[in-house]
Enzyme design. Structure first.
Site, PDB file in Angstrom:
ATOM      1  CG  HIS A  90     -53.885  27.477  -1.392  1.00 14.49           C
ATOM      2  ND1 HIS A  90     -54.763  27.338  -2.349  1.00 14.49           N
ATOM      3  CD2 HIS A  90     -53.549  26.550  -0.948  1.00 14.49           C
ATOM      4  CE1 HIS A  90     -54.383  26.064  -2.500  1.00 14.49           C
ATOM      5  NE2 HIS A  90     -54.210  25.509  -1.255  1.00 14.49           N
ATOM      6  CG  ASP A  92     -54.181  29.509  -6.175  1.00 15.86           C
ATOM      7  OD1 ASP A  92     -54.643  29.276  -5.088  1.00 15.86           O
ATOM      8  OD2 ASP A  92     -53.467  28.963  -6.585  1.00 15.86           O
ATOM      9  CG  ASP A 153     -55.958  21.867  -2.394  1.00 16.70           C
ATOM     10  OD1 ASP A 153     -55.591  22.879  -1.138  1.00 16.70           O
ATOM     11  OD2 ASP A 153     -55.746  21.613  -3.257  1.00 16.70           O
ATOM     12  CD  GLU A 187     -50.476  25.366  -2.423  1.00 19.70           C
ATOM     13  OE1 GLU A 187     -49.664  24.891  -1.924  1.00 19.70           O
ATOM     14  OE2 GLU A 187     -51.489  25.305  -3.404  1.00 19.70           O
ATOM     15  CD  GLU A 188     -53.724  23.708  -5.516  1.00 15.23           C
ATOM     16  OE1 GLU A 188     -52.814  23.431  -6.139  1.00 15.23           O
ATOM     17  OE2 GLU A 188     -54.839  23.579  -5.220  1.00 15.23           O
ATOM     18  CG  ASP A 209     -52.807  24.321   1.332  1.00 11.81           C
ATOM     19  OD1 ASP A 209     -53.916  23.493   0.561  1.00 11.81           O
ATOM     20  OD2 ASP A 209     -51.881  23.989   0.698  1.00 11.81           O
ATOM     21  CG  HIS A 391     -55.380  19.680  -6.881  1.00 12.77           C
ATOM     22  ND1 HIS A 391     -54.019  19.400  -7.169  1.00 12.77           N
ATOM     23  CD2 HIS A 391     -55.731  20.606  -6.149  1.00 12.77           C
ATOM     24  CE1 HIS A 391     -53.495  20.004  -6.979  1.00 12.77           C
ATOM     25  NE2 HIS A 391     -54.769  21.151  -5.431  1.00 12.77           N
TER      26      HIS A 391
HETATM   27 ZN   LIG Z   1     -54.037  23.871  -1.327  1.00  9.54          ZN
END
Ligand SMILES: [Zn+2]
Length: 422
Positions: A90, A92, A153, A187-188, A209, A391
């Site tokens: 992904h 984003d 990520d 995705e997030e 991921d 994150h």
């Molecule tokens: Zn991810």
């Protein structure tokens, strides 16, 4: 497969260079937006990737209006009939932490102890944060400067897929069947598959991921939402004896019967839970939302049965009270879709083992895009990308993690050449 020293060095330099480039492109998604993609800056990274995919000799390259990037890599000569696979990552990054102006730092030859993030005073990555650091002594570790997340990520996943393409282009001894690449937006915010063009994807896919080296995820929660409405009766409180049915107060008593030991804050690994995340109302009416999660659907059925029995108990206890229950199945444990075709998982395990790593298969405590794709009929386990503490401003990745993930992609593609098209 053992990489020669030349391939090893070329691969490592290529994947680091790409990763450092991609993380500096701001691609934070926006959960408050209703557009696709949710933030236009995700298109910037998509455009860069489209140009690079052209240079790498991929075909049918599409960057669509929703921000998805698709591309096909034709097979090595003579392997046109091998089973095609898809590789997904992904674009984003999480909105939990800023992803703007990421300034990555390479901490060479990590010597143990906390890693200092220079732009924020006293911000360190410690062994308590990430016990795996102990195994990373002597490695080069990439972090942010401390004021943003890093974006491993999932830009590590993107870099690893792109570098694998570069290796296939440069070194013809790495054989592969037809491969489709798909980079997804959003995705997030849980919308990574919402506008996906399923017809572009092969029958088996892998997302890149996951976290630490060796991880292979193919299990997630079985998820239910219980919407509960309490209908009471308001009467002047001065004259309410034997008359008032206080919906909100009764609701609070109802939820005090949910076992505290089965809550997110008291469970881990394969333990399921009830999670009350909304309760609102007054004397007349109260509404609540209760999330029910477990890897084993039988345990969720037991929890649903318990909520139903509480309804009966409370309607008996408070004459005139009405409780309405509405259960929605949100998503299934993706393992239930894979069980028909464990092959996709077995090959991934082998690819990881061939790279010299031990396979670790933690059960995801949530859902994933892979779970949604699996539900759509495309079994999609999740391979590690190599990073940790996603994150977070403390997010980091050892360069060895990216090397190994790329090696796993090369092994995986080679193993799939032994499978014939269905
Ligand atoms: Zn991810």
């Amino acid at each position: 497969m053992n990489l020669s020293a030349e391939v090893h060095d070329f691969l490592l330099n290529d994947v680091i260079e790409r990763f450092l480039k991609y993380v500096q492109v701001w691609t934070t998604s926006d959960s408050n937006s209703s557009t696709h993609p949710s933030s236009l800056n995700q298109l910037d990274l998509g455009k860069i990737l489209v140009e690079e995919l052209k240079e790498l000799g991929l075909e049918n390259i599409v960057h669509d209006e929703f921000g998805y990037v698709y591309a096909d890599l034709p097979s090595s000569k003579g392997l046109e009939n091998a089973q095609p696979i898809g590789l997904i990552a992904h674009l984003d990054t999480s909105y939990a932490v800023s992803g703007k102006d990421v300034k990555p730092i390479i901490h060479e030859n990590y010597g143990g102890g906390p890693i200092k993030l220079p732009n924020v005073e006293d911000l360190n990555i410690t062994l308590e944060d990430a016990p795996e650091l102990e195994e990373y002594i002597g490695l080069d570790i990439i972090t942010s400067s401390g004021d943003t997340l890093l974006g491993a990520d999932d830009k590590a996943g993107i870099a690893e897929i792109m570098t694998a393409c570069r290796i296939w282009q440069k070194y013809s001894e790495f054989k592969h069947g037809p491969i489709t690449i798909c980079f997804t937006p959003d995705e997030e915010i849980g919308k990574g598959t919402e506008k996906i063009n399923k017809s572009r994807l092969p029958e088996a896919c892998y997302t890149l991921d996951g976290g630490k080296m060796g991880e292979l995820e193919y299990e997630c929660f079985d998820a239910w939402l219980a919407e509960i409405k309490f209908i009471g009766l308001s009467v002047h409180p001065g004259h309410a004896k034997n008359k008032m049915i206080n919906a909100i107060h009764i609701a609070s008593r109802f939820f005090s019967n949910i076992p505290e030991s089965e809550s997110p804050e008291h469970t881990e690994e394969r333990e399921g839970f009830f999670h009350l995340n909304h309760l609102k109302g007054d004397e007349e009416e109260a509404t609540a939302k209760l999330l029910i999660r477990d890897h084993d659907s039988n345990n969720n059925e037991r929890r649903i049965g318990y909520v139903k029995s509480l309804k009966n108990l409370f309607e008996t206890r408070y004459l005139g009270l009405k409780i309405e229950l509405n259960f929605t199945h949100q998503y299934k444990n993706m393992l239930s879709y894979m069980e028909k075709d464990m092959h996709v998982i077995e090959i991934a395990k082998k690819a990881i083992e061939e790279s010299g790593l031990e396979v670790d298969s933690p059960a995801i405590r949530g859902g994933t895009d892979g779970a949604r794709l699996s539900e759509m009929g495309i079994p999609t386990p999740n391979l590690f990308g190599g990073g940790s503490l996603f994150h977070s401003r403390k997010e980091f990745i050892p360069t060895l993690g990216m090397l190994k993930a790329t090696e796993v992609i090369l092994n995986l593609a080679h193993l799939w050449t032994l499978e014939q098209k269905k």
